[in-house]
Scaffold this active site. Structure first.
Site, short mmCIF file in Angstrom:
data_model
loop_
_atom_site.label_atom_id
_atom_site.label_comp_id
_atom_site.label_asym_id
_atom_site.label_seq_id
_atom_site.Cartn_x
_atom_site.Cartn_y
_atom_site.Cartn_z
N LYS A 212 0.87 -1.18 0.00
CA LYS A 212 0.00 0.00 0.00
C LYS A 212 0.91 1.23 0.00
O LYS A 212 1.42 1.64 1.03
CB LYS A 212 -0.89 -0.02 1.25
CG LYS A 212 -2.23 0.65 1.11
CD LYS A 212 -2.21 2.11 0.74
CE LYS A 212 -1.90 3.04 1.88
NZ LYS A 212 -1.73 4.45 1.45
N GLU A 215 -0.81 7.48 -0.89
CA GLU A 215 -1.83 7.87 -1.87
C GLU A 215 -1.37 9.03 -2.74
O GLU A 215 -1.91 9.27 -3.80
CB GLU A 215 -3.16 8.23 -1.16
CG GLU A 215 -3.07 9.30 -0.09
CD GLU A 215 -2.68 8.75 1.28
OE1 GLU A 215 -1.83 7.83 1.35
OE2 GLU A 215 -3.20 9.26 2.28
N THR A 269 1.16 7.97 12.58
CA THR A 269 0.60 6.82 11.86
C THR A 269 1.19 5.53 12.42
O THR A 269 0.48 4.53 12.58
CB THR A 269 0.90 6.92 10.35
OG1 THR A 269 0.63 8.24 9.91
CG2 THR A 269 0.07 5.94 9.56
N GLU A 287 9.58 2.02 10.63
CA GLU A 287 10.64 2.99 10.34
C GLU A 287 9.98 4.35 10.37
O GLU A 287 9.24 4.70 9.44
CB GLU A 287 11.23 2.73 8.94
CG GLU A 287 11.96 1.42 8.79
CD GLU A 287 13.33 1.43 9.43
OE1 GLU A 287 13.83 2.51 9.79
OE2 GLU A 287 13.90 0.34 9.61
N CYS A 321 13.94 11.27 5.89
CA CYS A 321 13.83 10.92 7.32
C CYS A 321 15.16 11.14 8.03
O CYS A 321 15.20 11.47 9.20
CB CYS A 321 13.38 9.48 7.47
SG CYS A 321 14.39 8.34 6.52
P1 NAD Z 1 2.42 9.05 6.82
O1 NAD Z 1 2.60 8.40 8.15
O2 NAD Z 1 1.45 10.15 6.70
O3 NAD Z 1 1.98 7.98 5.73
C1 NAD Z 1 2.73 6.83 5.45
C2 NAD Z 1 1.86 5.76 4.88
O4 NAD Z 1 0.92 5.33 5.86
C3 NAD Z 1 1.03 6.19 3.67
O5 NAD Z 1 1.01 5.14 2.74
C4 NAD Z 1 -0.33 6.40 4.26
O6 NAD Z 1 -1.39 6.26 3.35
C5 NAD Z 1 -0.38 5.30 5.29
N1 NAD Z 1 -1.37 5.47 6.37
C6 NAD Z 1 -1.88 6.62 6.88
N2 NAD Z 1 -2.75 6.33 7.87
C7 NAD Z 1 -2.81 4.99 7.97
C8 NAD Z 1 -3.52 4.09 8.82
N3 NAD Z 1 -4.36 4.52 9.75
N4 NAD Z 1 -3.32 2.76 8.66
C9 NAD Z 1 -2.47 2.30 7.73
N5 NAD Z 1 -1.77 3.10 6.90
C10 NAD Z 1 -1.93 4.43 7.02
O7 NAD Z 1 3.88 9.48 6.38
P2 NAD Z 1 4.28 10.30 5.09
O8 NAD Z 1 3.83 11.71 5.35
O9 NAD Z 1 3.85 9.59 3.87
O10 NAD Z 1 5.89 10.21 5.15
C11 NAD Z 1 6.65 11.07 5.92
C12 NAD Z 1 7.13 10.39 7.18
O11 NAD Z 1 7.81 9.19 6.87
C13 NAD Z 1 8.13 11.24 7.93
O12 NAD Z 1 7.83 11.27 9.30
C14 NAD Z 1 9.45 10.51 7.70
O13 NAD Z 1 10.42 10.72 8.67
C15 NAD Z 1 9.01 9.10 7.62
N6 NAD Z 1 10.02 8.29 6.92
C16 NAD Z 1 10.85 7.47 7.65
C17 NAD Z 1 11.84 6.73 7.02
C18 NAD Z 1 12.80 5.83 7.79
O14 NAD Z 1 13.55 5.10 7.18
N7 NAD Z 1 12.79 5.87 9.11
C19 NAD Z 1 11.96 6.80 5.63
C20 NAD Z 1 11.11 7.62 4.91
C21 NAD Z 1 10.13 8.37 5.58
#
Ligand code: NAD
Length: 527
Positions: A212, A215, A269, A287, A321
């Site tokens: 998934k 979006e 999330t 992560e 990140c």
């Molecule tokens: P997000 O948490 O908003 O979304 C991530 C994913 O989770 C998306 O696919 C989203 O649709 C899904 N999601 C949202 N609500 C959900 C739910 N209730 N149940 C299941 N899935 C759900 O994050 P983002 O804004 O897409 O990405 C940015 C974040 O990702 C930043 O905090 C960044 O630090 C983190 N990130 C971490 C790493 C790492 O390696 N640690 C790498 C890349 C990004």
């Protein structure tokens, strides 16, 4: 990650946007990405077939550089995710995929790597248009992803388990088995890369999966899924549902037929997913975010340290990140360092990721830029001072996109939100220190613990500080690179588990102890 490799951008045979004289490229024409204006789209891949969402809904995917519609994809919902889980369950329970030898699975991963390289330019352009990153960053992503598939191709079949020391008459061994059906939920900043860290080891270990993607940026995920099929991964092993987190993602963490959730994304999330997954006691790998310190001692070459600090903070417009978003600079060089940092930050070319010489593309969405702007306003309110950026670019050509100029804050204190919260945009804060101990204290003064950097020419000091910092990756005199063979993950609230390296494969394996009594005899246990 290979920061800084530059190749010239060639737009031939990738098409042009009508009415635009510059060689802005468009998405390639592929069946799972419907053209703008389409009322239907078939971007769900379930049981070996591309199809529409059950409710027929679609979503517009925007180009963050100008807000135009890039493509239309299916907006999957709970029913679609349940279909995908059922397909992955059948593919796992039939046992066929598990019976494919590990060596053969390794060969499949190698084939995927070959296909990624074959389509390297196309994928780099897709990622650039969808996320806003530069095409060069897109190429770097494709190469890194290729390396990840090759790395796990190499590990597949190399560790069949081990014999365990046992008393005479007993044969004891530990073998590894796939976990089962894996739910993989990925963020928008590195859609292809983050998925590869999950998909490659999961395939190597013999799991089936439902993917998934975010979006906002599903484009290259669909492409990678297509390549797995072309490489020969059987139907049902890799399934894709595009759609929102609450509708298409949440069922993965709740469903009893999903054995493992691997999530990369934000802290809030991550918490929700962890809570939902606890109901069925799924294995879980998270992560999450980071607020990563970059500590600069006064004995370094200033020119080099400023250069790396800029790339650490502003690569992919800071939407990384592991961005070096929190500079901690020694008092003796603070003023010279920040003056040069600000001068160079102001000189960074902001623009479309498809234009040559652009270093910072747009932020991923209007909503995300609004969050970054709110964080900057809060920083000013708290008393931090902006010495570069802090505004949208003036260029009228960029007015329709979600651009924001690289921003440098000084006069920062550890208690400020701008220092503690992950902004996830082109914003860096600078704090001061006097002693090594203070530097370490500041570097560890975060709830996160993903990565950090230390700059010094004193080798012993570099090692001491690296040992004292509580973060999953520490760079000494560098910032950003990683290897497929080295584990990646976070201390503290940066997550649970590790991706990459041998531990990244172990996330997708169950260890089973098989004990064989070679000569069982009655024990008369009952007396
Ligand atoms: P997000 O948490 O908003 O979304 C991530 C994913 O989770 C998306 O696919 C989203 O649709 C899904 N999601 C949202 N609500 C959900 C739910 N209730 N149940 C299941 N899935 C759900 O994050 P983002 O804004 O897409 O990405 C940015 C974040 O990702 C930043 O905090 C960044 O630090 C983190 N990130 C971490 C790493 C790492 O390696 N640690 C790498 C890349 C990004």
């Amino acid at each position: 990650m290979r920061l800084g490799r530059v190749e010239s951008f060639v737009s031939t045979n990738l098409g042009h946007v009508a009415g635009v004289s510059e060689p802005y490229v468009t998405l390639p024409s592929v069946p799972y990405l419907a053209p703008p204006g389409s009322a239907t789209a078939g971007s769900l891949y379930i049981d070996g077939r591309w199809r529409e969402a059950r409710n027929g809904r679609v979503r517009e995917i925007l180009n963050p550089a100008d807000g135009s519609v890039l493509t239309i994809v299916s907006e999957g919902g709970r029913a679609d995710t349940e279909d995908a889980i059922a397909a992955a369950r059948r593919a796992f329970d039939s046992g066929e995929w598990r019976r494919v030898s590990e060596d053969e699975r390794g060969r499949l991963l190698d084939r995927i790597a070959d296909l990624l390289q074959r389509d390297r330019e196309e994928i780099a352009v897709m990622e650039s248009l969808d996320t806003g990153k530069t095409i060069e960053e897109g190429r770097i992503d494709v190469d890194d992803v290729t390396d990840v598939f090759r790395y796990y191709a190499g590990l597949a079949g190399k560790d069949a388990g081990r014999l365990v020391s046992a008393p005479e008459g007993v044969h004891s061994k530990v073998v590894y088995e796939p976990v089962g059906v894996c739910g993989m939920i990925t963020p928008w900043n590195y859609p292809l890369l983050q998925l590869s860290w999950k998909m490659a080891p999961a395939l190597a270990a013999g799991n089936t999966m439902v993917v998934k993607p975010s979006e906002i940026t599903p484009v290259t995920t669909a492409k990678l899924v297509e390549l797995t099929t072309e490489a020969g991964v059987p139907a049902g092993v890799v399934n894709l549902v595009t759609g929102s987190g609450p509708d298409a993602g949440a069922p993965l963490s709740e469903h009893p037929d999903v054995d493992l959730i691997s999530f990369t994304g934000g802290l809030a999330t991550g918490r929700r997913i962890m809570a939902a997954a606890s109901e069925t006691v799924k294995k879980i790998a998270l992560e999450l975010g980071g607020k990563n310190p970059n500590i600069i001692f006064p004995d370094v070459d200033l020119d080099t340290a400023v250069d790396y600090a800029l790339a650490a903070a502003f690569f992919h417009s800071g939407q990384v990140c592991s961005a070096g978003a929190r500079l901690i600079v020694h008092n003796d060089i603070h003023d010279a360092f920040t003056t040069e940092l600000a001068r160079r930050a102001e000189a960074i070319r902001v623009g479309r990721g498809q234009d040559q010489d652009v270093r910072c593309g747009p932020l991923v969405s209007a909503e995300h830029r609004a969050k970054v702007e709110a964080a900057v306003a809060r920083g000013v309110e708290e008393g931090a001072r902006i010495i570069a950026g802090g505004r949208r670019p003036d260029d009228p050509d960029l007015a329709q996109g979600y651009f924001y100029r690289p921003t440098v804050f000084v006069d920062c204190e550890r208690s400020m939100d701008i220092v503690q919260d992950e902004v996830f945009g082109p914003v860096v804060t600078v704090e001061r220190f006097e002693t090594e101990r203070q530097a370490i204290e500041l570097g560890n003064d975060t709830d996160y613990g993903l990565s950090g950097g230390v700059w010094t020419n004193d080798t012993a000091r570099g090692e001491r500080v690296a040992a004292a910092l509580r973060h999953g990756t520490i760079w000494i005199n560098d910032f950003g690179p990683y290897f497929p063979g080295a584990e990646w993950g976070g201390y503290g609230r940066s997550g649970i588990g590790r991706e990459l390296g041998p531990a990244g494969l172990d996330e997708y394996r169950e260890a089973k102890h098989v004990y064989r009594n070679l000569a069982p005899e009655p024990q008369r246990w009952f007396g």
